[in-house]
Write a protein that holds these residues in place. Structure first.
Motif, PDB file in Angstrom:
ATOM      1  N   UNK A   1      -3.723 -10.211  -7.608  1.00 55.75           N
ATOM      2  CA  UNK A   1      -3.423  -8.858  -8.190  1.00 55.75           C
ATOM      3  C   UNK A   1      -3.599  -7.905  -7.275  1.00 55.75           C
ATOM      4  N   UNK A   2      -2.660  -6.708  -7.310  1.00 53.22           N
ATOM      5  CA  UNK A   2      -2.624  -5.687  -6.358  1.00 53.22           C
ATOM      6  C   UNK A   2      -3.191  -4.528  -7.275  1.00 53.22           C
ATOM      7  N   UNK A   3      -4.128  -4.152  -7.008  1.00 53.52           N
ATOM      8  CA  UNK A   3      -4.522  -2.809  -7.568  1.00 53.52           C
ATOM      9  C   UNK A   3      -3.971  -1.432  -6.805  1.00 53.52           C
ATOM     10  N   UNK A   4      -3.196  -0.808  -7.283  1.00 55.81           N
ATOM     11  CA  UNK A   4      -2.504   0.212  -6.556  1.00 55.81           C
ATOM     12  C   UNK A   4      -1.728   1.073  -7.440  1.00 55.81           C
ATOM     13  N   UNK A   5      -2.133   1.495  -8.668  1.00 56.33           N
ATOM     14  CA  UNK A   5      -1.254   2.282  -9.460  1.00 56.33           C
ATOM     15  C   UNK A   5      -2.055   3.426 -10.294  1.00 56.33           C
ATOM     16  N   UNK A   6      -1.382   3.588 -11.648  1.00 54.97           N
ATOM     17  CA  UNK A   6      -1.894   4.646 -12.190  1.00 54.97           C
ATOM     18  C   UNK A   6      -2.430   4.341 -13.551  1.00 54.97           C
ATOM     19  N   UNK A   7      -3.037   3.004 -13.689  1.00 55.63           N
ATOM     20  CA  UNK A   7      -3.939   2.532 -14.701  1.00 55.63           C
ATOM     21  C   UNK A   7      -5.370   2.370 -14.492  1.00 55.63           C
TER      22      UNK A   7
ATOM     23  N   UNK B   1       0.790  -1.228   0.100  1.00 53.99           N
ATOM     24  CA  UNK B   1       0.058   0.057  -0.084  1.00 53.99           C
ATOM     25  C   UNK B   1       0.769   1.331   0.013  1.00 53.99           C
ATOM     26  N   UNK B   2       0.515   2.222  -0.769  1.00 55.67           N
ATOM     27  CA  UNK B   2       1.203   3.479  -0.748  1.00 55.67           C
ATOM     28  C   UNK B   2       1.090   4.239   0.591  1.00 55.67           C
ATOM     29  N   UNK B   3       2.059   5.029   0.805  1.00 60.13           N
ATOM     30  CA  UNK B   3       2.216   5.892   1.958  1.00 60.13           C
ATOM     31  C   UNK B   3       1.470   7.112   1.677  1.00 60.13           C
TER      32      UNK B   3
ATOM     33  N   UNK C   1      -5.173   7.381  -2.937  1.00 61.20           N
ATOM     34  CA  UNK C   1      -4.204   6.360  -2.489  1.00 61.20           C
ATOM     35  C   UNK C   1      -4.693   5.236  -2.083  1.00 61.20           C
ATOM     36  N   UNK C   2      -3.799   4.013  -1.881  1.00 69.24           N
ATOM     37  CA  UNK C   2      -4.045   2.763  -1.412  1.00 69.24           C
ATOM     38  C   UNK C   2      -4.190   1.781  -2.374  1.00 69.24           C
TER      39      UNK C   2
END
Length: 672
Positions: A38-44, A1-3, A143-144
């Motif tokens: 899968x981890x959904x945590x980005x810019x797409x 997870x992003x800070x 975030x997240x």
């Protein structure tokens, strides 16, 4: 997870493959049961999972984690409730909440997303690459991350090619008899006829709904009513009225569109469709004219503003065909060219368009779920030969939409199954007026059947589901015979939730019948609190149990569709019979909501549209010609004061109940 200290970022997605494991069937054949994380945590906005899915594959999704949007509270995979401003956002899936986890099979412009939320198990209706995404705009920041486990529980079996000799055929002379263009009410020629669909009305609607199409208002008045209801329910409003054009001497039977809030004003895929006055090998033919609105233009007749269409109308023809193919309901598509094809012309308001002149022919798969004819034959035989309600009832055609074709034998009903009836909202408010009150006693005395009624409070579907599940499990210990459960009105989604969320309870159920069931929710659920309060005061109904506000909230279309997205497949053999009534056949008690629902559909019962009262994957038994109360509630024989408001309550309910039980038992036994 992003800070959080990194600030808001566009959502991106990374892949974390977990494991793929193999097992062998009892026959020694190897099956693949894949589990991939899968981890959904980005810019797409969309993630290519690398999984190729076939139509019929059984998939299970399990998701957790959180996202945080600026100025909003944290959300999980089910998403955030949409606020007033949020209703104007252009989201990939407007029926779902902002930030909800979505899936999609295929990457064409006709591929439609589906809701996953925290979990979903269903069969794929089309083939293609699986994508995961978030219900948000490209400009949204968050975030997240969501952690998503995708399991392919069972691969689809190889299907046999369609035997084209069994498909209906459209003769060239029939195509040539169809006008090549539709007209405006003044007789000015306009859009070209560019596709035909062959199949039943119910199958057509299911295919279009699966393809992301929605029925569009025919009048500005209907649009105002729908818009007001959408505001009350905080649902995204995606429709504008579609003008009436003429074919076969009448305006379109339906208008369908795909669009998004705000963009709907200027841009939408849409078409009009008419039921033809002829058939193809006995099957219904639907004639359509579709165009793609891409902006605004000046009407050359009046100087007013009108929609501008993409002049290449063949693109919209192909788009419509592709969305139908991806619904999983199409047996074959092909093209035919009429004797006098239209290749260049102008719309009724003067805009030029072009085409190759071909007409797309779409043949839907056989509607094996429509058993309305067989049920009508049975019901009319029961009414005529047994007449369990007593009295004179006249022509059976008054009570079911599908006419009877023949008589059937009526052997005694075996006591192999028990019957459980789960009534609808406000059932505890009407002392002594239970759903199928006379019918229950009749089945007990005539056939010795065990018939139970489970009055449930006016609470949410999920709360009542727990009560139903506990009753089923407790009863199973006392008697090993399985139940046939009939859910009426809200009792239907209450029962659906019980069966889906408690598989032990479901194991005690042989079949589920939905009668005028609020399966897809109701557009009027958000205006019902005031109406039910007025009923309680006017008809002196002080004994209501539960929280009506919770019960009604669970019947909103947003909540019911979220449930159906999570549990799209019936757990047990399921049967549906909606009700429909015209204005003359609707009680005073329901007239206000009948008028509101008429803005949504021509076919409804004063509380639910027919489309929302049919369980996907169920056997369709036909439509009862009655309002929502008459089909189950015996107000006419009660002493309740509400009897005066239910002035169109005369209906052979006991004959209907006996026919439902007879049909389901016969169907269950035939499968053995």
């Amino acid at each position: 997870m992003l800070s959080h200290s990194l600030g808001p970022v566009f959502l991106f997605v990374t892949l974390l493959p977990i494991v793929a494991e193999a097992r062998h069937s009892q026959e020694g054949e190897q099956e693949q049961k894949q589990k991939t994380g899968y981890e959904v945590s980005g810019d797409k906005q969309w993630l290519d999972t690398g999984l190729d899915i076939k139509a019929g594959d059984t998939l299970r999704f399990t998701a957790s984690g959180t996202l945080k949007y600026p100025g909003a509270k944290e959300t999980g995979p089910d998403g955030l409730a949409r606020n007033w401003w949020d209703l104007l956002r252009t989201l990939p899936l407007n029926d779902a909440k902002r930030g909800a986890l979505l899936g999609r099979i295929g990457d064409s412009r006709s591929s439609r997303p589906f809701l996953i939320g925290t979990g979903r198990e269903s069969k794929a209706i089309t083939s293609g690459r699986l994508y995961l995404g978030v219900n948000q705009t490209q400009k949204d920041k968050s975030w997240g991350a969501y952690q998503v486990l995708v399991e392919i529980l069972q691969r689809a079996q190889e299907t046999q090619p369609v035997d084209e000799s069994t498909l209906p055929r459209l003769a060239q002379e029939i195509l040539d008899s169809i006008p090549t263009r539709v007209q405006d009410p003044d007789g000015n020629p306009g859009d070209r006829v560019n596709f035909l669909v062959i199949g039943t009305e119910q199958k057509l609607k299911r295919a279009l709904q699966a393809g992301g199409w929605t029925i569009v208002n025919r009048t500005a008045k209907d649009a105002v009513i729908q818009g007001a209801i959408s505001v009350l329910s905080r649902a995204a409003y995606t429709q504008l009225p579609m003008s009436e054009l003429m074919l076969f001497g009448r305006a379109q039977d339906y208008g369908f569109a795909q669009a998004d809030p705000v963009v709907v004003v200027a841009s939408r895929h849409h078409f009009r469709i008419w039921k033809a006055p002829f058939t193809a090998d006995g099957q219904t033919v639907w004639v359509g004219a579709g165009t793609h609105d891409v902006g605004f233009d000046r009407d050359q007749r009046t100087g007013g503003i009108t929609h501008k269409i993409d002049p290449d109308t063949d693109k919209e023809r192909e788009f419509i065909g592709k969305t139908l193919e991806e619904s999983g309901e199409v047996a074959k598509t092909y093209y035919m060219t009429p004797a006098n094809p239209v290749t260049e012309a102008k719309t009724a308001h003067g805009q030029e368009y072009r085409s190759d002149g071909r007409v797309l022919i779409v043949i839907l798969t056989a509607d094996r779920e429509d058993v309305s004819q067989a049920f009508s034959n049975l019901f009319c035989s029961v009414l005529r030969e047994i007449n369990p309600d007593g009295g004179e009832w006249g022509d059976c055609a008054q009570y079911l939409e599908t006419p009877s074709a023949e008589s059937v034998e009526l052997p005694p009903i075996p006591d192999k199954y028990r019957i459980l009836i789960v009534p609808g909202l406000m059932n505890t408010c009407f002392a002594g007026v239970w759903a199928y009150k006379e019918g229950q006693e009749y089945l007990r005395s005539k056939y010795g059947l065990v018939v139970d009624l489970l009055p449930v409070p006016n609470d949410s579907c999920e709360d009542n589901a727990e009560l139903i599940a506990e009753f089923l499990k407790r009863s199973q210990k006392e008697d090993s015979r399985k139940f046939i459960v009939l859910g009426y009105s809200k009792g239907a989604p209450d029962t659906q939730a019980a069966l889906a969320q408690d598989r032990q309870a479901a194991s005690s159920v042989a079949a589920f019948i939905s009668v005028a069931g609020a399966i897809g929710g109701s557009p009027v659920a958000d205006v019902m609190p005031r109406l039910t309060e007025s009923w309680i005061k006017q008809y002196r109904l002080p004994g209501c149990e539960g929280d009506l506000s919770k019960g009604l909230k669970s019947l909103t279309q947003l909540n019911r569709r979220a449930f159906l997205a999570k549990y799209p497949e019936p757990v047990v053999p399921t049967y549906s019979i909606p009700a429909i009534s015209d204005q003359a056949g609707t009680s005073k008690l329901l007239m206000q909501t009948w008028q509101i629902l008429s803005a949504f559909s021509k076919w409804h019962d004063g509380q639910l549209t027919r489309l929302d009262a049919v369980v996907a994957g169920s056997k369709y038994l036909g439509s009862a010609l009655a309002d929502h109360f008459a089909v189950a509630m015996p107000f006419e024989t009660s002493e309740e004061s509400i009897k005066s408001g239910a002035d169109k309550n005369h209906y052979p309910r006991t004959a209907l109940l006996e026919s439902l039980i007879r049909y389901v038992i016969g169907d269950l036994e035939a499968k053995k």
